[in-house]
Write a protein that holds these residues in place. Structure first.
Motif, PDB file in Angstrom:
ATOM      1  N   GLU A 118      -0.834 -24.589   0.647  1.00 25.04           N
ATOM      2  CA  GLU A 118      -1.204 -23.356   1.219  1.00 25.04           C
ATOM      3  C   GLU A 118      -1.089 -24.022   2.634  1.00 25.04           C
ATOM      4  N   ASP A 119      -0.376 -25.135   3.017  1.00 28.73           N
ATOM      5  CA  ASP A 119      -0.386 -25.512   4.864  1.00 28.73           C
ATOM      6  C   ASP A 119       0.870 -24.990   5.023  1.00 28.73           C
ATOM      7  N   ALA A 120       1.684 -25.001   3.955  1.00 27.79           N
ATOM      8  CA  ALA A 120       3.590 -25.395   4.168  1.00 27.79           C
ATOM      9  C   ALA A 120       3.611 -24.023   5.517  1.00 27.79           C
ATOM     10  N   GLN A 121       2.776 -23.291   6.068  1.00 21.25           N
ATOM     11  CA  GLN A 121       3.395 -22.078   6.416  1.00 21.25           C
ATOM     12  C   GLN A 121       2.924 -22.733   7.565  1.00 21.25           C
ATOM     13  N   LYS A 122       4.638 -22.678   8.431  1.00 19.35           N
ATOM     14  CA  LYS A 122       4.218 -23.107  10.348  1.00 19.35           C
ATOM     15  C   LYS A 122       4.343 -22.237  10.956  1.00 19.35           C
ATOM     16  N   PHE A 123       3.626 -22.467  12.499  1.00 21.64           N
ATOM     17  CA  PHE A 123       4.139 -21.418  13.705  1.00 21.64           C
ATOM     18  C   PHE A 123       4.144 -21.781  14.976  1.00 21.64           C
ATOM     19  N   MET A 124       4.576 -21.086  15.827  1.00 14.60           N
ATOM     20  CA  MET A 124       4.702 -21.472  16.826  1.00 14.60           C
ATOM     21  C   MET A 124       3.775 -21.213  17.447  1.00 14.60           C
ATOM     22  N   ASP A 125       2.775 -21.610  18.634  1.00 17.40           N
ATOM     23  CA  ASP A 125       1.942 -21.233  19.346  1.00 17.40           C
ATOM     24  C   ASP A 125       2.890 -21.053  20.610  1.00 17.40           C
ATOM     25  N   ILE A 126       2.283 -19.524  21.375  1.00 15.70           N
ATOM     26  CA  ILE A 126       2.666 -18.179  22.282  1.00 15.70           C
ATOM     27  C   ILE A 126       1.339 -18.325  23.660  1.00 15.70           C
ATOM     28  N   SER A 127       1.717 -19.102  24.763  1.00 17.95           N
ATOM     29  CA  SER A 127       0.572 -18.315  25.346  1.00 17.95           C
ATOM     30  C   SER A 127       0.835 -17.816  26.100  1.00 17.95           C
ATOM     31  N   GLY A 128      -0.125 -17.165  27.634  1.00 17.83           N
ATOM     32  CA  GLY A 128      -0.272 -16.044  28.147  1.00 17.83           C
ATOM     33  C   GLY A 128      -0.961 -15.422  29.398  1.00 17.83           C
ATOM     34  N   THR A 129      -0.614 -14.946  29.811  1.00 16.89           N
ATOM     35  CA  THR A 129      -1.220 -13.418  30.710  1.00 16.89           C
ATOM     36  C   THR A 129      -0.376 -12.400  30.605  1.00 16.89           C
ATOM     37  N   VAL A 130      -1.811 -11.377  30.300  1.00 20.29           N
ATOM     38  CA  VAL A 130      -1.513  -9.604  30.075  1.00 20.29           C
ATOM     39  C   VAL A 130      -2.620  -9.314  31.041  1.00 20.29           C
ATOM     40  N   SER A 187     -10.310 -14.822  31.789  1.00 26.40           N
ATOM     41  CA  SER A 187      -9.038 -13.561  32.601  1.00 26.40           C
ATOM     42  C   SER A 187      -8.944 -14.597  34.431  1.00 26.40           C
ATOM     43  N   THR A 188      -7.692 -13.944  35.126  1.00 18.69           N
ATOM     44  CA  THR A 188      -7.937 -14.974  36.105  1.00 18.69           C
ATOM     45  C   THR A 188      -8.238 -14.650  37.290  1.00 18.69           C
ATOM     46  N   LYS A 189      -7.948 -14.724  38.047  1.00 16.75           N
ATOM     47  CA  LYS A 189      -8.955 -14.261  39.520  1.00 16.75           C
ATOM     48  C   LYS A 189      -8.102 -12.670  39.774  1.00 16.75           C
ATOM     49  N   LYS A 190      -7.058 -12.304  39.376  1.00 21.64           N
ATOM     50  CA  LYS A 190      -6.407 -10.789  39.065  1.00 21.64           C
ATOM     51  C   LYS A 190      -6.789  -9.798  38.506  1.00 21.64           C
ATOM     52  N   GLY A 191      -7.993 -11.141  37.640  1.00 27.78           N
ATOM     53  CA  GLY A 191      -7.249  -9.741  36.392  1.00 27.78           C
ATOM     54  C   GLY A 191      -6.833  -9.923  35.097  1.00 27.78           C
ATOM     55  N   ARG A 192      -6.105 -11.115  34.873  1.00 26.80           N
ATOM     56  CA  ARG A 192      -5.079 -10.880  33.916  1.00 26.80           C
ATOM     57  C   ARG A 192      -5.384 -11.288  32.738  1.00 26.80           C
ATOM     58  N   ILE A 193      -5.292 -10.841  31.512  1.00 25.40           N
ATOM     59  CA  ILE A 193      -6.036 -11.746  31.010  1.00 25.40           C
ATOM     60  C   ILE A 193      -5.580 -12.769  29.766  1.00 25.40           C
ATOM     61  N   HIS A 194      -6.081 -14.339  29.544  1.00 30.62           N
ATOM     62  CA  HIS A 194      -5.281 -15.300  28.827  1.00 30.62           C
ATOM     63  C   HIS A 194      -5.545 -14.637  27.145  1.00 30.62           C
ATOM     64  N   ILE A 195      -4.043 -14.595  26.619  1.00 28.06           N
ATOM     65  CA  ILE A 195      -4.043 -14.761  25.421  1.00 28.06           C
ATOM     66  C   ILE A 195      -3.189 -15.863  24.905  1.00 28.06           C
ATOM     67  N   ASN A 196      -3.572 -16.374  23.600  1.00 27.19           N
ATOM     68  CA  ASN A 196      -2.891 -17.318  22.394  1.00 27.19           C
ATOM     69  C   ASN A 196      -2.839 -16.626  21.288  1.00 27.19           C
ATOM     70  N   LEU A 197      -1.287 -16.137  21.047  1.00 20.74           N
ATOM     71  CA  LEU A 197      -0.058 -15.677  19.820  1.00 20.74           C
ATOM     72  C   LEU A 197       0.213 -17.074  18.943  1.00 20.74           C
ATOM     73  N   ARG A 198       0.479 -17.213  17.618  1.00 18.19           N
ATOM     74  CA  ARG A 198       0.530 -18.073  17.094  1.00 18.19           C
ATOM     75  C   ARG A 198       2.197 -16.976  16.312  1.00 18.19           C
ATOM     76  N   LYS A 199       3.040 -17.098  16.481  1.00 20.28           N
ATOM     77  CA  LYS A 199       4.167 -16.813  15.893  1.00 20.28           C
ATOM     78  C   LYS A 199       4.628 -17.160  14.371  1.00 20.28           C
ATOM     79  N   TYR A 200       5.204 -17.108  13.601  1.00 17.20           N
ATOM     80  CA  TYR A 200       5.290 -17.371  11.967  1.00 17.20           C
ATOM     81  C   TYR A 200       6.605 -17.762  11.581  1.00 17.20           C
ATOM     82  N   ILE A 201       6.342 -19.015  11.443  1.00 13.80           N
ATOM     83  CA  ILE A 201       8.295 -19.245  11.691  1.00 13.80           C
ATOM     84  C   ILE A 201       8.740 -19.938   9.963  1.00 13.80           C
TER      85      ILE A 201
END
Length: 252
Positions: free
Chosen positions: A161-173, A238-252
């Protein structure tokens, strides 16, 4: 799905309900893909009456699952009676096999896609959920996947079940609109992301979405044709400028 395939699919679901009501026992679909699972769950919420239903693919996070429709007194038995088995393939660890290798072998045997559930590949081992009929054919005729010799058993419990691997992506939108998030996920400008969305090349939770302003929420699954598949795994202020911090997980 096209309108015609949608009608055929809902007709098959209605047949399961009718058979269950007539016979008083559980009825099973074939393996459904993720979009079909989502559609089946939505349909069952309003069309199964007093019957119960469950989608199950052999383990908690299976992508391809069977639908069971059953009376409430069958509930404690239904999981053990799904008409599929887990096949375990073992081979030398230095022989690298992929999901595509296994699926190609099965399809080359003229097996239909709906008799094959998830295929999970590890190092020197792979496990596949297939219908009981398909399992008999595979275990008696398959000795190689591609050019790699394999041993097959149906007696091992699922363990990958844990064989699926992910790459973490973070940033602001700028917002949780679809075009903003696709841009971050696929490393594209917002304008190029919008082109993909309007071209119906982006799915949200297994359904095509063509609106660039579609609002996403945590847990949504994105599929971007040519770029991959992602989970919106976190929304972190959110940042001081109102952008939103998000995290994504990409299937690899």
């Amino acid at each position: 799905m096209t309108d015609q395939s949608d009608k055929l699919f809902t007709a098959r679901l209605a047949d399961l309900v009718s058979l269950c009501e007539r016979d008083g026992t559980y009825e099973f679909s074939s393996f459904l893909d993720e979009r079909q699972c989502a559609d089946a769950e939505q349909w069952c919420k309003t069309n199964t009456g007093s019957l119960r239903y469950r989608l199950w693919g052999g383990y908690e996070n299976a992508r391809r699952r069977m639908l069971a429709v059953y009376p409430d007194y069958c509930e404690e038995y239904v999981e053990g009676d799904y008409p599929f088995v887990c096949l375990t393939f073992t081979y030398r660890r230095e022989d690298k096999l992929t999901h595509r290798d296994f699926l190609g072998t099965f399809m080359g045997m003229q097996l239909r896609r709906e008799v094959i559930g998830d295929i999970v590949v590890g190092e020197g081992i792979a496990q596949a959920f297939v219908t009981e009929v398909a399992a008999k054919l595979i275990t008696t005729t398959v000795s190689k996947i591609g050019r790699v010799g394999v041993k097959i058993t149906d007696s091992k419990a699922f363990e990958l079940e844990d064989a699926q691997k992910f790459m973490d992506i973070s940033g602001t939108v700028a917002s949780l609109r679809l075009d903003c998030t696709v841009g971050l996920a696929a490393h594209l400008s917002r304008e190029k992301a919008a082109v993909l969305i309007r071209s119906e090349k982006v799915d949200v939770n297994h359904h095509t979405v063509s609106s660039v302003s579609h609002e996403l929420k945590e847990g949504d699954v994105l599929s971007v044709r040519g770029c991959g598949r992602f989970i919106l795994s976190g929304i972190n202020g959110s940042t001081k400028k109102g952008r939103i911090h998000i995290n994504l997980r990409k299937y690899i």
